[in-house]
Design a protein around this motif. Structure first.
Motif, short mmCIF file in Angstrom:
data_model
loop_
_atom_site.label_atom_id
_atom_site.label_comp_id
_atom_site.label_asym_id
_atom_site.label_seq_id
_atom_site.Cartn_x
_atom_site.Cartn_y
_atom_site.Cartn_z
N HIS A 65 0.82 -1.21 0.00
CA HIS A 65 0.00 0.00 0.00
C HIS A 65 0.86 1.26 0.00
CE1 HIS A 65 -3.10 2.87 0.75
NE2 HIS A 65 -2.57 3.19 1.92
N THR A 70 -1.79 -0.48 -4.04
CA THR A 70 -3.20 -0.68 -3.69
C THR A 70 -3.76 0.62 -3.12
OG1 THR A 70 -2.60 -1.50 -1.47
CG2 THR A 70 -2.92 -3.16 -3.21
N CYS A 85 -6.18 -5.20 -9.27
CA CYS A 85 -5.11 -4.18 -9.34
C CYS A 85 -4.01 -4.58 -10.33
CB CYS A 85 -4.50 -3.96 -7.96
SG CYS A 85 -5.65 -3.37 -6.70
#
Length: 190
Positions: A65, A70, A85
């Motif tokens: 992340h 993400t 993704c």
């Protein structure tokens, strides 16, 4: 009966962890991914839950992340969302163990061959191995460093990232996030 470890909340029991040794877990993979992340092998926690990088303290999901891959930090139980993704996960060696250093050089060499065949079949644009030591042994590249690699792997560009295991104290969540962000920048540049 479904083990308690396959639900999001409860932790695997000591017995469930012991029973997970040598298990395998399914890949999160599809043709044409942007990046296929390659773990060394599943830990016992992952094998008990069926989720990649599942052990609390593993920094893969926060680094993913923070690196911009993400839109939010996913929980390991949400690993299937990676496909949306353009991302996937597999392992160099399929069998679970308590520690990656329990693997033999022969297992890593055989795993590299299997990974090469998998990459040839699924054709990701990039392959990111998370663990430089496993990469060095499996691909017989003893001097390989983190970052982009000069060779391709079955047509895919190749990158080596630090191991996000909580046992790897050399890297923090922030430095791992930075390493993942470098890969993210390379994947969007071309």
């Amino acid at each position: 009966m479904v083990p308690s470890a396959t639900r999001r909340g409860p932790r695997p029991t000591r017995e469930e962890l012991a029973a997970a040794a040598d298990r395998t877990i399914p890949d999160v993979i599809a043709p044409g991914l942007d990046v296929l992340f390659v773990g060394i092998n599943p830990g016992l926690w992952s094998a008990a839950t069926g989720w990649h990088f599942a052990r609390p303290g593993n920094r893969f999901w926060p680094a993913l992340h923070r690196g911009g891959f993400t839109p939010r930090q996913l929980h390991p139980s949400e690993q299937g969302e990676l496909l949306d993704c353009g991302l996937g996960i597999t392992n160099m060696v399929a069998r679970a163990s308590a520690r990656a250093d329990e693997l033999t050089a022969d297992e890593l060499l055989a795993g590299a061959d299997l990974l090469t065949a998998k990459v040839a079949r699924y054709r990701p644009r990039w392959v990111a191995v998370v663990g430089v030591t496993a990469y060095r042994i499996g691909f017989t590249r003893p001097k390989a460093a983190f970052g982009p690699q000069p060779e391709l792997l079955a047509g895919a560009r190749l990158w080596v990232l630090p191991n996000p295991s909580g046992l790897n104290a050399h890297f923090t969540v922030a430095t791992l996030g930075g390493a993942f962000a470098e890969l993210r920048a390379a994947t969007t540049a071309g």
